[in-house]
Write a protein that holds these residues in place. Sequence first.
Motif, PDB file in Angstrom:
ATOM      1  N   LYS A  86      50.107  38.842  30.717  1.00 51.42           N
ATOM      2  CA  LYS A  86      48.682  39.074  30.900  1.00 51.42           C
ATOM      3  C   LYS A  86      48.045  37.969  31.727  1.00 51.42           C
ATOM      4  CE  LYS A  86      48.065  41.633  26.556  1.00 51.42           C
ATOM      5  NZ  LYS A  86      47.408  41.648  25.223  1.00 51.42           N
ATOM      6  N   LEU A  87      48.549  36.760  31.588  1.00 51.67           N
ATOM      7  CA  LEU A  87      47.967  35.618  32.284  1.00 51.67           C
ATOM      8  C   LEU A  87      48.350  35.554  33.753  1.00 51.67           C
ATOM      9  CD1 LEU A  87      48.381  32.786  29.620  1.00 51.67           C
ATOM     10  CD2 LEU A  87      46.223  33.615  30.554  1.00 51.67           C
ATOM     11  N   CYS A  88      49.643  35.709  34.047  1.00 57.09           N
ATOM     12  CA  CYS A  88      50.103  35.476  35.423  1.00 57.09           C
ATOM     13  C   CYS A  88      51.025  36.555  35.954  1.00 57.09           C
ATOM     14  CB  CYS A  88      50.805  34.118  35.511  1.00 57.09           C
ATOM     15  SG  CYS A  88      52.303  33.983  34.498  1.00 57.09           S
ATOM     16  N   GLY A  89      51.232  37.624  35.191  1.00 58.09           N
ATOM     17  CA  GLY A  89      52.069  38.710  35.675  1.00 58.09           C
ATOM     18  C   GLY A  89      53.551  38.465  35.547  1.00 58.09           C
ATOM     19  N   SER A  90      53.950  37.437  34.790  1.00 59.15           N
ATOM     20  CA  SER A  90      55.365  37.129  34.602  1.00 59.15           C
ATOM     21  C   SER A  90      55.654  36.960  33.116  1.00 59.15           C
ATOM     22  CB  SER A  90      55.737  35.845  35.348  1.00 59.15           C
ATOM     23  OG  SER A  90      57.032  35.410  34.982  1.00 59.15           O
ATOM     24  N   ARG A  91      56.753  37.554  32.647  1.00 58.51           N
ATOM     25  CA  ARG A  91      57.134  37.437  31.241  1.00 58.51           C
ATOM     26  C   ARG A  91      57.964  36.181  30.973  1.00 58.51           C
ATOM     27  NH1 ARG A  91      56.239  41.990  28.387  1.00 58.51           N
ATOM     28  NH2 ARG A  91      57.704  41.318  26.780  1.00 58.51           N
ATOM     29  N   SER A  92      58.425  35.515  32.019  1.00 60.83           N
ATOM     30  CA  SER A  92      59.305  34.367  31.849  1.00 60.83           C
ATOM     31  C   SER A  92      58.567  33.033  31.796  1.00 60.83           C
ATOM     32  CB  SER A  92      60.355  34.322  32.961  1.00 60.83           C
ATOM     33  OG  SER A  92      59.722  34.245  34.222  1.00 60.83           O
ATOM     34  N   GLY A  93      57.241  33.052  31.946  1.00 60.79           N
ATOM     35  CA  GLY A  93      56.482  31.814  31.890  1.00 60.79           C
ATOM     36  C   GLY A  93      55.471  31.712  33.017  1.00 60.79           C
ATOM     37  N   CYS A  94      54.505  30.831  32.847  1.00 65.79           N
ATOM     38  CA  CYS A  94      53.429  30.685  33.834  1.00 65.79           C
ATOM     39  C   CYS A  94      53.312  29.258  34.367  1.00 65.79           C
ATOM     40  CB  CYS A  94      52.098  31.119  33.217  1.00 65.79           C
ATOM     41  SG  CYS A  94      51.974  32.890  32.876  1.00 65.79           S
ATOM     42  N   THR A  95      54.372  28.488  34.278  1.00 66.39           N
ATOM     43  CA  THR A  95      54.288  27.106  34.766  1.00 66.39           C
ATOM     44  C   THR A  95      54.030  27.040  36.270  1.00 66.39           C
ATOM     45  OG1 THR A  95      56.709  27.051  34.956  1.00 66.39           O
ATOM     46  CG2 THR A  95      55.738  26.178  32.933  1.00 66.39           C
ATOM     47  N   ASN A  96      54.342  28.110  37.007  1.00 65.40           N
ATOM     48  CA  ASN A  96      54.111  28.099  38.453  1.00 65.40           C
ATOM     49  C   ASN A  96      52.637  28.021  38.819  1.00 65.40           C
ATOM     50  OD1 ASN A  96      56.778  28.170  39.315  1.00 65.40           O
ATOM     51  ND2 ASN A  96      56.907  30.387  39.157  1.00 65.40           N
ATOM     52  N   ILE A  97      51.730  28.344  37.875  1.00 58.62           N
ATOM     53  CA  ILE A  97      50.299  28.308  38.203  1.00 58.62           C
ATOM     54  C   ILE A  97      49.704  26.926  37.947  1.00 58.62           C
ATOM     55  CG2 ILE A  97      50.086  30.761  37.639  1.00 58.62           C
ATOM     56  CD1 ILE A  97      48.618  29.929  35.072  1.00 58.62           C
ATOM     57  N   ALA A  98      50.524  25.955  37.578  1.00 56.22           N
ATOM     58  CA  ALA A  98      50.013  24.635  37.196  1.00 56.22           C
ATOM     59  C   ALA A  98      49.179  23.998  38.308  1.00 56.22           C
ATOM     60  CB  ALA A  98      51.181  23.716  36.805  1.00 56.22           C
ATOM     61  N   TYR A  99      49.706  23.919  39.510  1.00 55.53           N
ATOM     62  CA  TYR A  99      49.000  23.214  40.578  1.00 55.53           C
ATOM     63  C   TYR A  99      47.743  23.955  41.032  1.00 55.53           C
ATOM     64  CZ  TYR A  99      48.779  19.551  44.086  1.00 55.53           C
ATOM     65  OH  TYR A  99      48.392  18.459  44.821  1.00 55.53           O
ATOM     66  N   PRO A 100      47.798  25.287  41.255  1.00 56.67           N
ATOM     67  CA  PRO A 100      46.557  25.993  41.619  1.00 56.67           C
ATOM     68  C   PRO A 100      45.446  25.814  40.581  1.00 56.67           C
ATOM     69  CG  PRO A 100      48.441  27.387  42.063  1.00 56.67           C
ATOM     70  CD  PRO A 100      48.955  26.190  41.321  1.00 56.67           C
ATOM     71  N   TRP A 101      45.779  25.837  39.296  1.00 54.96           N
ATOM     72  CA  TRP A 101      44.748  25.685  38.271  1.00 54.96           C
ATOM     73  C   TRP A 101      44.147  24.277  38.305  1.00 54.96           C
ATOM     74  CZ3 TRP A 101      43.964  28.641  33.294  1.00 54.96           C
ATOM     75  CH2 TRP A 101      44.234  30.006  33.487  1.00 54.96           C
ATOM     76  N   LEU A 102      44.969  23.267  38.558  1.00 52.22           N
ATOM     77  CA  LEU A 102      44.436  21.912  38.694  1.00 52.22           C
ATOM     78  C   LEU A 102      43.428  21.833  39.838  1.00 52.22           C
ATOM     79  CD1 LEU A 102      47.326  19.304  38.246  1.00 52.22           C
ATOM     80  CD2 LEU A 102      45.332  19.647  36.782  1.00 52.22           C
ATOM     81  N   VAL A 103      43.782  22.424  40.962  1.00 49.97           N
ATOM     82  CA  VAL A 103      42.904  22.385  42.131  1.00 49.97           C
ATOM     83  C   VAL A 103      41.555  23.023  41.812  1.00 49.97           C
ATOM     84  CG1 VAL A 103      42.575  23.238  44.481  1.00 49.97           C
ATOM     85  CG2 VAL A 103      44.792  22.318  43.790  1.00 49.97           C
TER      86      VAL A 103
END
Length: 670
Positions: free
Chosen positions: A346-363
Amino acid sequence: MVVPGDVSSAEQAGPGWVGKLHWSDIVVIVLYFVFVIFVGLWAAKKSKRDSLGGYFLASRSMHFSLVGASLFASNIGSGHFIGLAGSGAANGIGVAVFELNAIFVLIMLGWLFVPVYTAAGVFTMPEYLRKRFGGQRIRVYLSVLAILLYVFTKISADLYAGAIFIEQSLHWNLYASTAILLFIAALFTITGGLTAVIWTDTLQTIIMIIGALALMVLAFIKVGGYNNAINIFFHSIPDTTIYNNTTCGLPPANSMNLMRSISDGNYPWTGMMFGLTISSVWYWCSDQVIVQRALAAKNLSHAKGGCILAGYLKVLPLYLLVFPGMIARILFPNEVGCADPDVCYKLCGSRSGCTNIAYPWLVLELMPHAARGLMMAVMMSALMSSLTSIFNSSSTIFTVDIWTRIRKNASEMEQLIVGRLFVIILVVVGILWIPVIQASKGSELFVYIQSITSYLAPPVCAVYVLAIFWKRINEPGAFWALMVGLVVGLIRFAWEFSYSSPACGEEDTRPNIITNMHYLHFGILLFFITAIVAVVVSLLTKPIADKHLHRLTFWTRYSEEDRIDISEVEESNDDVKHDTQPHTERNGTKETDQLSHSTKLPWWKQVINFVCGIKTEEEQAQEPVLTQDEIRELEKKGNDISESTRAKWIGNINAIILMTAAAFLWGFYA
């Protein structure tokens, strides 16, 4: 929990806002692109693009500062911003070993490999193997393999990482935004060749470092400093883990260690020390994208200086990207650190985890107006730096190694035009690949890229290392070693990816050889299998005569004897480029059969001529006509690897300081 970029709907709908962007962000982005386009076209105008040496090797005239910045920018793409920060959020600083390991391999590039490539007088890595071994099958195989790897791993990875940033921050149409970035990147490459690429790489490196440094400072301030960040990271646990009494989503206990157990599933120390080094030697010492930058240096001292500068810059990602990724998990534990597959989807479209959104969210959360636009420009510049490097290097390989086999008598101008057209083809393929990238959400794409390198790179690395340091290896040994390595690597690759990785808490039903043998450990095994095959076959077949090896191995790099290329023996019709090549410009001289063009042309023809680097009759007449002896002398000067005593000492001392600093960091975080 604070949502990145969270502003009221009234504010977003009010004047000064375009979606989630403030007007100042838009202004910064537009000014950035205008400035970069200006720099690229200025570099294109001043560069010598009407020759192979000018277009593909920047006439071998680049200062070490430009070479070092371009090496760094070519390596640090948007995939590093997304991937390193995401890995930091998931597993701590372990991923920084990839960056520290590169420092030592960069020294190997400047001191062991570039002297041989320069003395050999080659444009591409497959061309070096053609001179070293003779025959066409190794050169053609590696050329095709390199282009496929560029398109389906490097281009796809950077586009995927860029897509994540665009989706999380801008909500732009993915196809339109990616197509625009590809178009601008291709424009620089087509019009300016390597000179424009290196100048824009340098500019974008400065922007990347400044923007990432600013975000790092803001991130550490937000969590109360370095020590506080490390302490809080181990308690950054999502609510689903706390309330469901599960171990999924817990930060690893060894998150602050670079040297990890041999059984560690992510970064085993044996794999990182040896298996990673094998993959790194392939990437830094035999990959066209990287080596081409070093070969563009004005001399060997500047090539070494560029490697040293790039090595110093490789210390930065640990602090500019990995630690901010860890801080993102602290600030957004339920989002960045999510562990429940349904919640993650629901958060990022991936069932394996959302750590890839770390840098965009910081920005989006930490950066103020205008500065947020700068960081978006940094991300796009990282994407374009990587793409321009890949476009230029791929067109070089296709033109020099493949097109000349199809059109054996192609003029130099034809090769230049074909190289530019091939960039357009890569752009089209990149756009068509976007749907595949969208279907590959989750962290599996990065695992795929790292593992496929360990399946395909070790055989190539083994052949290059033996070619440089062991004169007894011959063409049959190298070719059959590559074939055996390819088969073994593809078997492991197909076997591993025929299974899906189990989610946290699920039983792992994969075979032991997959679950218990890390892909970096497999890379070590594959390297030695390939090397053994190469040695055995070479010893059982006819050796290469010494007259064919002058300036082609590390031990003969200073030889002044005339080399008879094996191609001269194999092809009597002389349709393969020789060691001296009087008919083709290799280091900045001019071919005599350039196309003739009227000086009074319509404006649209003048634009086409500028893009393709075609000169008018008047411009050609103003250039001196060189004799064959003068051309040979210029080539000899361009392939010279001698150094002054002062430059040699400065380079060696800086290399020792750099490696000492890297070893200290490795030990400090061991």
